[in-house]
Design a protein around this motif. Structure first.
Motif, PDB file in Angstrom:
ATOM      1  N   PHE A   1       1.050   9.396 -13.600  1.00  0.00           N
ATOM      2  CA  PHE A   1       1.472   8.191 -14.315  1.00  0.00           C
ATOM      3  C   PHE A   1       2.290   7.286 -13.398  1.00  0.00           C
ATOM      4  CE2 PHE A   1       4.858   5.820 -16.247  1.00  0.00           C
ATOM      5  CZ  PHE A   1       4.119   4.928 -17.006  1.00  0.00           C
ATOM      6  N   LEU A   2       3.213   7.874 -12.634  1.00  0.00           N
ATOM      7  CA  LEU A   2       4.094   7.070 -11.783  1.00  0.00           C
ATOM      8  C   LEU A   2       3.301   6.325 -10.703  1.00  0.00           C
ATOM      9  CD1 LEU A   2       7.095   9.552 -11.462  1.00  0.00           C
ATOM     10  CD2 LEU A   2       7.010   7.425 -12.816  1.00  0.00           C
ATOM     11  N   LEU A   3       2.253   6.967 -10.171  1.00  0.00           N
ATOM     12  CA  LEU A   3       1.391   6.283  -9.202  1.00  0.00           C
ATOM     13  C   LEU A   3       0.758   5.045  -9.845  1.00  0.00           C
ATOM     14  CD1 LEU A   3      -0.459   9.238  -7.436  1.00  0.00           C
ATOM     15  CD2 LEU A   3       0.971   7.535  -6.303  1.00  0.00           C
ATOM     16  N   GLY A   4       0.293   5.205 -11.087  1.00  0.00           N
ATOM     17  CA  GLY A   4      -0.304   4.078 -11.809  1.00  0.00           C
ATOM     18  C   GLY A   4       0.726   2.990 -12.079  1.00  0.00           C
ATOM     19  N   PHE A   5       1.901   3.391 -12.487  1.00  0.00           N
ATOM     20  CA  PHE A   5       2.970   2.430 -12.799  1.00  0.00           C
ATOM     21  C   PHE A   5       3.329   1.579 -11.571  1.00  0.00           C
ATOM     22  CE2 PHE A   5       7.681   2.058 -12.294  1.00  0.00           C
ATOM     23  CZ  PHE A   5       7.873   0.932 -13.098  1.00  0.00           C
ATOM     24  N   VAL A   6       3.540   2.231 -10.430  1.00  0.00           N
ATOM     25  CA  VAL A   6       3.900   1.486  -9.209  1.00  0.00           C
ATOM     26  C   VAL A   6       2.744   0.580  -8.807  1.00  0.00           C
ATOM     27  CG1 VAL A   6       4.439   1.691  -6.738  1.00  0.00           C
ATOM     28  CG2 VAL A   6       5.552   3.213  -8.388  1.00  0.00           C
ATOM     29  N   SER A   7       1.546   1.137  -8.818  1.00  0.00           N
ATOM     30  CA  SER A   7       0.379   0.372  -8.405  1.00  0.00           C
ATOM     31  C   SER A   7       0.177  -0.857  -9.285  1.00  0.00           C
ATOM     32  CB  SER A   7      -0.837   1.296  -8.479  1.00  0.00           C
ATOM     33  OG  SER A   7      -1.986   0.576  -8.223  1.00  0.00           O
ATOM     34  N   GLU A   8       0.307  -0.695 -10.587  1.00  0.00           N
ATOM     35  CA  GLU A   8       0.054  -1.795 -11.525  1.00  0.00           C
ATOM     36  C   GLU A   8       1.127  -2.870 -11.489  1.00  0.00           C
ATOM     37  OE1 GLU A   8      -3.236  -1.448 -12.195  1.00  0.00           O
ATOM     38  OE2 GLU A   8      -2.875  -1.873 -14.306  1.00  0.00           O
ATOM     39  N   THR A   9       2.351  -2.490 -11.165  1.00  0.00           N
ATOM     40  CA  THR A   9       3.376  -3.528 -11.070  1.00  0.00           C
ATOM     41  C   THR A   9       3.255  -4.250  -9.723  1.00  0.00           C
ATOM     42  OG1 THR A   9       4.900  -1.699 -10.572  1.00  0.00           O
ATOM     43  CG2 THR A   9       5.086  -2.710 -12.737  1.00  0.00           C
ATOM     44  N   ILE A  10       2.829  -3.537  -8.681  1.00  0.00           N
ATOM     45  CA  ILE A  10       2.679  -4.181  -7.374  1.00  0.00           C
ATOM     46  C   ILE A  10       1.460  -5.103  -7.344  1.00  0.00           C
ATOM     47  CG2 ILE A  10       2.039  -3.749  -4.949  1.00  0.00           C
ATOM     48  CD1 ILE A  10       3.949  -1.389  -4.968  1.00  0.00           C
ATOM     49  N   ILE A  11       0.346  -4.651  -7.899  1.00  0.00           N
ATOM     50  CA  ILE A  11      -0.907  -5.405  -7.723  1.00  0.00           C
ATOM     51  C   ILE A  11      -0.879  -6.769  -8.432  1.00  0.00           C
ATOM     52  CG2 ILE A  11      -2.287  -4.488  -9.670  1.00  0.00           C
ATOM     53  CD1 ILE A  11      -4.673  -4.331  -7.705  1.00  0.00           C
ATOM     54  N   ALA A  12      -0.207  -6.856  -9.572  1.00  0.00           N
ATOM     55  CA  ALA A  12      -0.178  -8.130 -10.306  1.00  0.00           C
ATOM     56  C   ALA A  12       0.468  -9.207  -9.438  1.00  0.00           C
ATOM     57  CB  ALA A  12       0.586  -7.958 -11.617  1.00  0.00           C
TER      58      ALA A  12
ATOM     59  N   MET B   1     -12.116   5.870   3.982  1.00  0.00           N
ATOM     60  CA  MET B   1     -11.083   6.352   3.060  1.00  0.00           C
ATOM     61  C   MET B   1      -9.740   5.727   3.449  1.00  0.00           C
ATOM     62  SD  MET B   1     -10.029   7.951   0.503  1.00  0.00           S
ATOM     63  CE  MET B   1     -10.845   9.319  -0.247  1.00  0.00           C
ATOM     64  N   PRO B   2      -9.146   4.895   2.581  1.00  0.00           N
ATOM     65  CA  PRO B   2      -7.867   4.270   2.933  1.00  0.00           C
ATOM     66  C   PRO B   2      -6.756   5.319   3.001  1.00  0.00           C
ATOM     67  CG  PRO B   2      -8.878   3.175   1.041  1.00  0.00           C
ATOM     68  CD  PRO B   2      -9.603   4.464   1.253  1.00  0.00           C
ATOM     69  N   ARG B   3      -5.892   5.167   3.991  1.00  0.00           N
ATOM     70  CA  ARG B   3      -4.796   6.117   4.177  1.00  0.00           C
ATOM     71  C   ARG B   3      -3.932   6.222   2.913  1.00  0.00           C
ATOM     72  NH1 ARG B   3      -1.912   9.252   7.256  1.00  0.00           N
ATOM     73  NH2 ARG B   3       0.345   9.048   7.278  1.00  0.00           N
ATOM     74  N   ARG B   4      -3.783   5.084   2.236  1.00  0.00           N
ATOM     75  CA  ARG B   4      -2.945   5.071   1.036  1.00  0.00           C
ATOM     76  C   ARG B   4      -3.503   6.029  -0.034  1.00  0.00           C
ATOM     77  NH1 ARG B   4      -1.805  -0.715  -1.514  1.00  0.00           N
ATOM     78  NH2 ARG B   4      -0.873  -1.147   0.514  1.00  0.00           N
ATOM     79  N   ILE B   5      -4.819   6.000  -0.217  1.00  0.00           N
ATOM     80  CA  ILE B   5      -5.425   6.880  -1.228  1.00  0.00           C
ATOM     81  C   ILE B   5      -5.281   8.344  -0.790  1.00  0.00           C
ATOM     82  CG2 ILE B   5      -7.586   7.541  -2.409  1.00  0.00           C
ATOM     83  CD1 ILE B   5      -6.925   4.833  -3.390  1.00  0.00           C
ATOM     84  N   THR B   6      -5.500   8.600   0.498  1.00  0.00           N
ATOM     85  CA  THR B   6      -5.339   9.968   1.006  1.00  0.00           C
ATOM     86  C   THR B   6      -3.934  10.475   0.719  1.00  0.00           C
ATOM     87  OG1 THR B   6      -6.859   9.433   2.786  1.00  0.00           O
ATOM     88  CG2 THR B   6      -5.516  11.398   3.103  1.00  0.00           C
ATOM     89  N   ARG B   7      -2.941   9.634   1.002  1.00  0.00           N
ATOM     90  CA  ARG B   7      -1.552  10.062   0.794  1.00  0.00           C
ATOM     91  C   ARG B   7      -1.230  10.253  -0.692  1.00  0.00           C
ATOM     92  NH1 ARG B   7       3.218   7.407   3.944  1.00  0.00           N
ATOM     93  NH2 ARG B   7       4.205   9.208   3.006  1.00  0.00           N
ATOM     94  N   MET B   8      -1.815   9.393  -1.535  1.00  0.00           N
ATOM     95  CA  MET B   8      -1.570   9.538  -2.978  1.00  0.00           C
ATOM     96  C   MET B   8      -2.173  10.853  -3.478  1.00  0.00           C
ATOM     97  SD  MET B   8      -1.733   5.768  -4.684  1.00  0.00           S
ATOM     98  CE  MET B   8      -2.877   4.785  -3.807  1.00  0.00           C
ATOM     99  N   ASN B   9      -3.381  11.169  -2.987  1.00  0.00           N
ATOM    100  CA  ASN B   9      -4.011  12.435  -3.385  1.00  0.00           C
ATOM    101  C   ASN B   9      -3.184  13.629  -2.916  1.00  0.00           C
ATOM    102  OD1 ASN B   9      -6.156  11.296  -4.739  1.00  0.00           O
ATOM    103  ND2 ASN B   9      -7.467  11.196  -2.931  1.00  0.00           N
ATOM    104  N   LEU B  10      -2.629  13.517  -1.702  1.00  0.00           N
ATOM    105  CA  LEU B  10      -1.797  14.607  -1.169  1.00  0.00           C
ATOM    106  C   LEU B  10      -0.555  14.803  -2.035  1.00  0.00           C
ATOM    107  CD1 LEU B  10      -1.901  14.078   2.722  1.00  0.00           C
ATOM    108  CD2 LEU B  10      -2.618  16.116   1.446  1.00  0.00           C
ATOM    109  N   LEU B  11       0.021  13.690  -2.439  1.00  0.00           N
ATOM    110  CA  LEU B  11       1.231  13.771  -3.276  1.00  0.00           C
ATOM    111  C   LEU B  11       0.927  14.536  -4.574  1.00  0.00           C
ATOM    112  CD1 LEU B  11       3.870  11.076  -3.806  1.00  0.00           C
ATOM    113  CD2 LEU B  11       2.867  12.066  -5.825  1.00  0.00           C
TER     114      LEU B  11
END
Ligand SMILES: [Fe+2]
Ligand SMILES: [Fe+2]
Length: 318
Positions: free
Chosen positions: A171-182, A147-157
């Motif tokens: 939505f904001l988690l998706g927005f940040v993730s999608e702009t970073i991953i590209a 389990m990646p720490r990042r996913i754990t922390r996102m779930n906690l948030l």
């Protein structure tokens, strides 16, 4: 002037999705080549420039096979993370758009593109998982998925966000993730990687370029329609999310290095340099450029308190 008369012309479209989306158009089978060992003489599993710890003298001295092992570990972890991220985080964000969960009513064109994007992410999860399986079996990597720490922390948030604000936080988690991953995939794809891995990351990148533009527009639209309380929640939550994205998964990295036979003193040195406040700030500033540009475009920094907040966090100049 009303908000709508100021609003730019939004498209909310994934453009030529019907003919260009990987799930519709790609003929790749994402199989690793039979002569992997030979390919690894000139190619990588993952660009070493992305993993600065590989330049540590003790790791350089350990030789090529250790470097290949560490990059394979990284890629498998990254792909396992991607599989989870697409289903649990990005598609959760997409659901908030499609099913009317956001605090703002959204146009039909935005929903249609969201429905297309949902299938893209399902396909990305599939090919990420397929490639991870092949590399894991090649190197006998067990105990997956970690389990990646990042996913754990996102779930906690999400878990500690009040019921009313949960969809916006998702939505904001998706927005940040999608702009970073590209942006991240664009950089990763510059290197020559083992075929199969290369095909997969390039197909992913092609889709994510469209997704990043779309999420940037959706954020802009939302920002124009949020009330002051929702805007404040958005600003503080975005900061928290960005912090989550640029933290090192220390536990995982330690296991990866120790498992490859790297001495404890070297592991401690590596973790020590990667976890300083300065190192974290540098990673965050460089990695969040696309997200910060999207915020700027939406007029987010027109509010002085947002500028102050982000400057204090070291993400922008004060
Ligand atoms: Fe994706
Ligand atoms: Fe995406």
């Amino acid at each position: 002037m009303s908000l709508l008369s100021q609003a730019p012309a939004f498209e909310f479209s994934l453009g030529d999705w019907n003919t260009r989306a990987s799930v519709r158009a790609s003929a790749h089978d994402y199989r690793l080549p039979d002569d992997v060992a030979q390919r690894l003489e000139t190619r990588h599993w993952f660009p070493p420039a992305f993993l600065p710890y590989l330049a540590h003298p003790a790791i350089e001295a350990a030789g090529r096979s250790v470097v290949h092992r560490l990059t394979a570990n990284h890629l498998v972890h990254f792909l396992d993370y991607t599989t989870l991220l697409e289903h649990r985080i990005v598609n959760r964000a997409v659901e908030t758009i499609v099913h009317g969960e956001l605090p703002v009513a959204v146009p039909t064109s935005m929903k249609t593109a969201a429905l297309q994007l949902y299938t893209d992410e399902g396909y990305h999860a599939l090919f990420s998982s397929q490639v991870a399986e092949q590399i894991a079996s090649l190197y006998a990597i067990t105990g997956r998925p970690v389990m990646p720490r990042r996913i754990t922390r996102m779930n906690l948030l999400i878990a500690r966000t009040g019921q009313e604000q949960k969809p916006l936080a998702c939505f904001l988690l998706g927005f940040v993730s999608e702009t970073i991953i590209a942006r991240e995939l664009l950089d990763v794809c510059r290197d020559s990687l083992v075929s199969g891995v290369n095909d997969m990351l390039r197909d992913h990148l092609t889709d994510e370029a469209r997704h990043s533009r779309y999420f940037t527009e959706v954020f802009h639209y939302l920002w124009l329609h949020l009330d002051p309380r929702q805007r404040m929640f958005t600003a503080t939550t975005l900061l928290e999310i960005l912090e989550i994205f640029f933290e090192v998964d220390e536990h995982w990295l330690q296991e990866s290095l120790c498992g490859a036979g790297i001495a404890n003193t070297t592991v401690r040195e590596i973790l020590g340099t990667m976890t300083t406040a300065q190192a974290r700030r540098q990673r965050a500033r460089a990695g969040s450029l696309a997200t910060l540009n999207a915020l700027k475009k939406a007029g987010f920094f027109a509010e002085p308190q947002n500028q102050t907040l982000f400057a204090k966090a070291g993400l922008i100049d004060g």
